[in-house]
Write a protein that holds these residues in place. Sequence first.
Motif, PDB file in Angstrom:
ATOM      1  N   VAL A   1      -2.316  13.694 -14.507  1.00 13.77           N
ATOM      2  CA  VAL A   1      -2.487  12.264 -14.786  1.00 13.77           C
ATOM      3  C   VAL A   1      -1.418  11.392 -14.113  1.00 13.77           C
ATOM      4  CG1 VAL A   1      -1.201  12.313 -16.970  1.00 13.77           C
ATOM      5  CG2 VAL A   1      -3.019  10.625 -16.635  1.00 13.77           C
ATOM      6  N   SER A   2      -0.231  11.928 -13.884  1.00 12.71           N
ATOM      7  CA  SER A   2       0.808  11.124 -13.214  1.00 12.71           C
ATOM      8  C   SER A   2       0.340  10.679 -11.830  1.00 12.71           C
ATOM      9  CB  SER A   2       2.092  11.943 -13.056  1.00 12.71           C
ATOM     10  OG  SER A   2       2.585  12.324 -14.306  1.00 12.71           O
ATOM     11  N   VAL A   3      -0.397  11.562 -11.163  1.00 13.69           N
ATOM     12  CA  VAL A   3      -0.901  11.241  -9.827  1.00 13.69           C
ATOM     13  C   VAL A   3      -1.897  10.079  -9.919  1.00 13.69           C
ATOM     14  CG1 VAL A   3      -2.181  12.163  -7.857  1.00 13.69           C
ATOM     15  CG2 VAL A   3      -0.531  13.608  -9.057  1.00 13.69           C
ATOM     16  N   TRP A   4      -2.766  10.129 -10.903  1.00 13.87           N
ATOM     17  CA  TRP A   4      -3.724   9.041 -11.116  1.00 13.87           C
ATOM     18  C   TRP A   4      -2.986   7.713 -11.300  1.00 13.87           C
ATOM     19  CZ3 TRP A   4      -9.155   9.505 -12.739  1.00 13.87           C
ATOM     20  CH2 TRP A   4      -9.639  10.809 -12.665  1.00 13.87           C
ATOM     21  N   TYR A   5      -1.982   7.746 -12.188  1.00 13.50           N
ATOM     22  CA  TYR A   5      -1.290   6.503 -12.520  1.00 13.50           C
ATOM     23  C   TYR A   5      -0.630   5.890 -11.285  1.00 13.50           C
ATOM     24  CZ  TYR A   5      -1.631   6.352 -17.647  1.00 13.50           C
ATOM     25  OH  TYR A   5      -2.075   6.218 -18.924  1.00 13.50           O
ATOM     26  N   VAL A   6       0.039   6.711 -10.479  1.00 11.42           N
ATOM     27  CA  VAL A   6       0.802   6.154  -9.355  1.00 11.42           C
ATOM     28  C   VAL A   6      -0.135   5.634  -8.266  1.00 11.42           C
ATOM     29  CG1 VAL A   6       2.484   6.677  -7.557  1.00 11.42           C
ATOM     30  CG2 VAL A   6       2.798   7.585  -9.850  1.00 11.42           C
ATOM     31  N   LEU A   7      -1.196   6.393  -7.988  1.00 13.90           N
ATOM     32  CA  LEU A   7      -2.137   5.909  -6.965  1.00 13.90           C
ATOM     33  C   LEU A   7      -2.765   4.592  -7.408  1.00 13.90           C
ATOM     34  CD1 LEU A   7      -4.026   9.063  -5.657  1.00 13.90           C
ATOM     35  CD2 LEU A   7      -2.090   7.852  -4.647  1.00 13.90           C
ATOM     36  N   ALA A   8      -3.172   4.525  -8.685  1.00 12.89           N
ATOM     37  CA  ALA A   8      -3.788   3.291  -9.185  1.00 12.89           C
ATOM     38  C   ALA A   8      -2.788   2.139  -9.109  1.00 12.89           C
ATOM     39  CB  ALA A   8      -4.261   3.492 -10.623  1.00 12.89           C
ATOM     40  N   ALA A   9      -1.553   2.394  -9.525  1.00 14.63           N
ATOM     41  CA  ALA A   9      -0.556   1.319  -9.563  1.00 14.63           C
ATOM     42  C   ALA A   9      -0.333   0.737  -8.178  1.00 14.63           C
ATOM     43  CB  ALA A   9       0.764   1.850 -10.130  1.00 14.63           C
ATOM     44  N   THR A  10      -0.195   1.606  -7.170  1.00 10.20           N
ATOM     45  CA  THR A  10       0.156   1.088  -5.850  1.00 10.20           C
ATOM     46  C   THR A  10      -1.023   0.372  -5.183  1.00 10.20           C
ATOM     47  OG1 THR A  10      -0.161   3.362  -5.080  1.00 10.20           O
ATOM     48  CG2 THR A  10       2.084   2.606  -5.324  1.00 10.20           C
ATOM     49  N   VAL A  11      -2.206   0.948  -5.281  1.00  8.66           N
ATOM     50  CA  VAL A  11      -3.330   0.304  -4.590  1.00  8.66           C
ATOM     51  C   VAL A  11      -3.758  -0.973  -5.338  1.00  8.66           C
ATOM     52  CG1 VAL A  11      -5.269   1.583  -5.639  1.00  8.66           C
ATOM     53  CG2 VAL A  11      -5.450   0.729  -3.314  1.00  8.66           C
ATOM     54  N   LEU A  12      -3.754  -0.928  -6.670  1.00  6.64           N
ATOM     55  CA  LEU A  12      -4.174  -2.114  -7.417  1.00  6.64           C
ATOM     56  C   LEU A  12      -3.145  -3.240  -7.284  1.00  6.64           C
ATOM     57  CD1 LEU A  12      -5.751  -0.521 -10.632  1.00  6.64           C
ATOM     58  CD2 LEU A  12      -6.915  -1.543  -8.661  1.00  6.64           C
ATOM     59  N   THR A  13      -1.864  -2.870  -7.171  1.00  6.39           N
ATOM     60  CA  THR A  13      -0.871  -3.936  -7.017  1.00  6.39           C
ATOM     61  C   THR A  13      -1.007  -4.607  -5.647  1.00  6.39           C
ATOM     62  OG1 THR A  13       0.623  -2.834  -8.522  1.00  6.39           O
ATOM     63  CG2 THR A  13       1.605  -4.470  -7.081  1.00  6.39           C
ATOM     64  N   ALA A  14      -1.276  -3.800  -4.618  1.00  6.44           N
ATOM     65  CA  ALA A  14      -1.499  -4.421  -3.303  1.00  6.44           C
ATOM     66  C   ALA A  14      -2.634  -5.453  -3.410  1.00  6.44           C
ATOM     67  CB  ALA A  14      -1.835  -3.355  -2.267  1.00  6.44           C
ATOM     68  N   ALA A  15      -3.661  -5.122  -4.176  1.00  6.13           N
ATOM     69  CA  ALA A  15      -4.810  -6.036  -4.319  1.00  6.13           C
ATOM     70  C   ALA A  15      -4.478  -7.234  -5.207  1.00  6.13           C
ATOM     71  CB  ALA A  15      -6.011  -5.270  -4.884  1.00  6.13           C
ATOM     72  N   THR A  16      -3.933  -6.976  -6.404  1.00  9.45           N
ATOM     73  CA  THR A  16      -3.698  -8.109  -7.314  1.00  9.45           C
ATOM     74  C   THR A  16      -2.560  -9.006  -6.802  1.00  9.45           C
ATOM     75  OG1 THR A  16      -2.264  -6.762  -8.710  1.00  9.45           O
ATOM     76  CG2 THR A  16      -4.533  -6.980  -9.425  1.00  9.45           C
ATOM     77  N   TYR A  17      -1.599  -8.426  -6.101  1.00  7.43           N
ATOM     78  CA  TYR A  17      -0.535  -9.261  -5.537  1.00  7.43           C
ATOM     79  C   TYR A  17      -1.151 -10.234  -4.513  1.00  7.43           C
ATOM     80  CZ  TYR A  17       3.962 -10.753  -3.777  1.00  7.43           C
ATOM     81  OH  TYR A  17       5.047 -11.537  -3.443  1.00  7.43           O
ATOM     82  N   SER A  18      -2.053  -9.718  -3.680  1.00  8.83           N
ATOM     83  CA  SER A  18      -2.679 -10.588  -2.674  1.00  8.83           C
ATOM     84  C   SER A  18      -3.486 -11.689  -3.350  1.00  8.83           C
ATOM     85  CB  SER A  18      -3.613  -9.772  -1.775  1.00  8.83           C
ATOM     86  OG  SER A  18      -2.944  -8.658  -1.264  1.00  8.83           O
ATOM     87  N   LEU A  19      -4.231 -11.310  -4.389  1.00 11.63           N
ATOM     88  CA  LEU A  19      -5.038 -12.308  -5.100  1.00 11.63           C
ATOM     89  C   LEU A  19      -4.149 -13.330  -5.792  1.00 11.63           C
ATOM     90  CD1 LEU A  19      -7.780 -10.142  -6.869  1.00 11.63           C
ATOM     91  CD2 LEU A  19      -8.140 -11.872  -5.098  1.00 11.63           C
ATOM     92  N   GLY A  20      -3.186 -12.846  -6.566  1.00 11.83           N
ATOM     93  CA  GLY A  20      -2.359 -13.733  -7.380  1.00 11.83           C
ATOM     94  C   GLY A  20      -1.509 -14.660  -6.542  1.00 11.83           C
ATOM     95  N   ASN A  21      -1.142 -14.204  -5.354  1.00 10.22           N
ATOM     96  CA  ASN A  21      -0.338 -15.050  -4.472  1.00 10.22           C
ATOM     97  C   ASN A  21      -1.205 -15.850  -3.498  1.00 10.22           C
ATOM     98  OD1 ASN A  21       2.811 -14.518  -4.746  1.00 10.22           O
ATOM     99  ND2 ASN A  21       1.710 -12.642  -5.233  1.00 10.22           N
ATOM    100  N   VAL A  22      -2.521 -15.789  -3.693  1.00 14.36           N
ATOM    101  CA  VAL A  22      -3.487 -16.553  -2.882  1.00 14.36           C
ATOM    102  C   VAL A  22      -3.099 -16.477  -1.401  1.00 14.36           C
ATOM    103  CG1 VAL A  22      -4.817 -18.715  -2.819  1.00 14.36           C
ATOM    104  CG2 VAL A  22      -3.617 -18.088  -4.895  1.00 14.36           C
ATOM    105  N   ILE A  23      -3.013 -15.265  -0.902  1.00  9.72           N
ATOM    106  CA  ILE A  23      -2.439 -15.130   0.447  1.00  9.72           C
ATOM    107  C   ILE A  23      -3.352 -15.674   1.544  1.00  9.72           C
ATOM    108  CG2 ILE A  23      -0.869 -13.198  -0.041  1.00  9.72           C
ATOM    109  CD1 ILE A  23      -2.912 -11.401   1.341  1.00  9.72           C
ATOM    110  N   TRP A  24      -4.581 -16.009   1.175  1.00  5.17           N
ATOM    111  CA  TRP A  24      -5.455 -16.622   2.191  1.00  5.17           C
ATOM    112  C   TRP A  24      -5.150 -18.124   2.341  1.00  5.17           C
ATOM    113  CZ3 TRP A  24      -6.774 -14.798  -2.554  1.00  5.17           C
ATOM    114  CH2 TRP A  24      -7.312 -15.696  -3.476  1.00  5.17           C
ATOM    115  N   ARG A  25      -4.224 -18.641   1.543  1.00  3.82           N
ATOM    116  CA  ARG A  25      -3.766 -20.021   1.733  1.00  3.82           C
ATOM    117  C   ARG A  25      -2.255 -20.011   1.952  1.00  3.82           C
ATOM    118  NH1 ARG A  25      -6.905 -23.911  -2.553  1.00  3.82           N
ATOM    119  NH2 ARG A  25      -8.968 -23.561  -1.706  1.00  3.82           N
ATOM    120  N   PRO A  26      -1.833 -19.740   3.187  1.00  6.21           N
ATOM    121  CA  PRO A  26      -0.403 -19.541   3.440  1.00  6.21           C
ATOM    122  C   PRO A  26       0.473 -20.739   3.067  1.00  6.21           C
ATOM    123  CG  PRO A  26      -1.705 -18.880   5.343  1.00  6.21           C
ATOM    124  CD  PRO A  26      -2.650 -19.543   4.394  1.00  6.21           C
TER     125      PRO A  26
END
Length: 465
Positions: free
Chosen positions: A169-194
């Motif tokens: 399960v540790s592997v699941w948690y870390v993979l999810a954390a890193t890929v989902l953060t890359a996504a939510t960070y981009s969304l939350g920081n509205v990176i399509w509006r520099p």
Amino acid sequence: MSQLKENLLTDTSLTSLPQPHLTARGFCLTSAFWMVIATFAGLLGATELIAPDLTANIGWLVFGRIRPIHINLVLFGFVTPGLLAAAFYYFPRLLRTELFSERLGVVTVIAWNVTLVAAMVSLAMGYTQGREYAEMVWPIDIMIVAAFVLVFTNLAMTVKRRREPILYVSVWYVLAATVLTAATYSLGNVIWRPDSGSLVGIPDAILLWFYGHNVFGLLLTPLAAGVTYYIIPRACRAPLYSHTLSLLGFWSLIVVYTHIGTHHLLQVPVPTWLKVIAIVDSVAMVIPVMAFLLNIWFTAKGRLGEIHADIGAKFVFTGTIMYFFVSIQGSMMSLPQVQRVTHFNNWVVGHAHVGVLGFAGMIALGGLYYILPKITNRPLYSRFLADLQYWLVLIGVVGFTVVLTIAGLIQGSAWLNGETVYRLLAEIHVYYVVRASLGLMVFVGALIGLYNILQTLYGKAGEAP
Ligand code: HEM
Ligand code: HEM
């Protein structure tokens, strides 16, 4: 499953392979170094709250710049790298293979540190997008997303090359954390509006807090859970209580945590249905939280001696107790009646420190201390200093919680009765003084930690006091 259990209980699965652990070492150092800088910024901010004129004419030191520096450096400089250091150590072991690329790992560590320096300097210079937890300007946002993508790539490729068929399960948690953060960070920081890094009006607040709470829920929490699931069974020399429960905890975290961010906006005119979902699921957080905690606590049942004997496990186990408190408190704070008193005041700052320092930070430190002897192949430089840091951080964070909660209750109940903000400042001054004193302890703890870790990594063996 039996081979996996075997890997969890013994340290022999990879002994024949050369393991430089450069990436894990790099993230250890990153975490220990930035903990010093970040806690110093916190201490400076706390001092400014006691003596606001202290830095009045020094632009780059004003509270409005120091606060985001503190927060971003604790999140991305201290806690996340600390948790990643452990992950880079345990991925190869759990998967019975080598890390996909140490070279890529080292590049990631360097890029990560360059990003942190850029974040600190730009915030100090006043470049900010003015949105909490999303202050950094566009180029730095891109650097952060890229860093997470690099970490994910390295770890996912390690999974691809694994010789162990079962994914713990540790592997699941870390993979999810890193890929989902890359996504939510981009969304939350509205990176399509520099230019602005934001939408407009209420939708912006909703999106920001979707991301804001997911920094804790989809980054710190899963990374910390991953480290805990690895270290506690190992330190106790006991099999995990239940693999099924661990997966229930994982999936319920993903399902429930992702959309409770609106509990930060209960006083804001966002649609009522969104608030209802946020409140109901904030209470439902008890499912992933208790699935995780019961699993860990039952694994450790009757084996607290082993945990006490291992300084890494001791930090981690304390972190799980903090997780219990912060989550129960968080579920309560999501109820509108409670939040009427607790919102916008020091109560929330107290909660934040129990969560980020008491839970995720303690587990990050536990991860560092657990892996250091293993990646250096020699004992920790000083168990005494590590214990000292443990107590300084523990007393600091418990003390923070007590004083900030009292200060918050004074503020919240007075405001509810129509009192003005500024007339209360004299009354909460003494709590700010105690908070800063406790903060000094945490800062000293960070310095001790850095020294201990540097000595373990590079000092002469056998010098410990
Ligand atoms: C069941 C779990 C949790 C729930 C339901 C919860 C709930 C909440 C709520 C309702 C607030 C907003 C309070 C307000 O503005 O009035 C909040 C703030 C916060 N929470 Fe939690 N929390 C939980 C766990 C955690 C954990 C595990 C962490 C850290 C890893 C954390 C870190 C924070 C931080 C840093 C803030 C402050 C955000 C700000 O700057 O305004 N929380 N939490
Ligand atoms: C590594 C340990 C630490 C972590 C993980 C941490 C984390 C945080 C977080 C998440 C916040 C945002 C709180 C919110 O907006 O609700 C915060 C704010 C703050 N922290 Fe820390 N902190 C740490 C150590 C310290 C220390 C040692 C001090 C010194 C006293 C300190 C002083 C402050 C101050 C003054 C604020 C701003 C509160 C405000 O806006 O009123 N922190 N910290």
